[in-house]
Write a protein that holds these residues in place. Structure first.
Motif, short mmCIF file in Angstrom:
data_model
loop_
_atom_site.label_atom_id
_atom_site.label_comp_id
_atom_site.label_asym_id
_atom_site.label_seq_id
_atom_site.Cartn_x
_atom_site.Cartn_y
_atom_site.Cartn_z
N SER A 40 0.83 -1.20 0.00
CA SER A 40 0.00 0.00 0.00
C SER A 40 0.87 1.26 0.00
N GLU A 41 2.04 1.21 0.64
CA GLU A 41 2.92 2.38 0.62
C GLU A 41 3.47 2.62 -0.77
N ASN A 97 0.96 4.43 -2.83
CA ASN A 97 0.73 5.82 -2.45
C ASN A 97 1.94 6.71 -2.70
#
Length: 157
Positions: free
Chosen positions: A62-63, A66
């Motif tokens: 998820s990082e 983003n």
């Protein structure tokens, strides 16, 4: 399910059950939005909670989603068309990803931008080369004089 239990789940009433986290836990900050007080439910005030996460969660994935764009896919495509520009674009895309992972977001954005422009240059150079080759094959070659004797015959007449 009872109405009170449903309201408790909808409004995130964690006060009686929530224990303070220990400093050794891996943490993620979660911002809860206020919920309107419809149907007799009380609304949560929207404070930020620190919720423990497990070690097997997909936080790295998820990082990376983003983070700033690194244009690695575009760089791989350009490598098929134009190897020199594509290879440099891949290099800068990987550097962008590494710098984002180390926390240097501004440098990661710069490297991602360099990767994007190298990819654009690679695609543009490839398209220009293809256009030149098409013009050479279908316009220049048919109009080139191959036989000097035929040229002399045309000039005499």
């Amino acid at each position: 399910m009872t109405k009170d239990k449903e309201c408790e789940l909808l409004t995130f009433n964690f006060e009686p059950k929530f224990l303070p986290p220990s400093p050794s836990d891996e943490r993620t900050d979660v911002s809860l939005l206020p919920v309107s007080s419809t149907d007799g439910c009380t609304s949560y005030n929207g404070d930020v909670l620190s919720v423990p996460t497990g070690k097997n969660d997909k936080r790295k994935l998820s990082e990376s989603r983003n983070g700033p764009p690194n244009y690695l896919g575009l760089a791989l495509f350009v490598t098929l068309c134009n190897c020199p520009f594509g290879s440099l674009a891949i290099l800068f895309a990987i550097l962008s990803r590494r710098q984002y992972a180390s926390g240097e977001i501004v440098d990661a954005k710069q490297k991602g931008t360099i990767s994007k422009w190298l990819s654009i240059l690679g695609v543009t150079a490839t398209l220009l080369l293809i256009a030149f080759l098409l013009v050479y094959k279908f316009v220049i070659l048919p109009n080139v004089v191959v036989d000097l004797k035929a040229l002399q015959d045309q000039l005499k007449n």
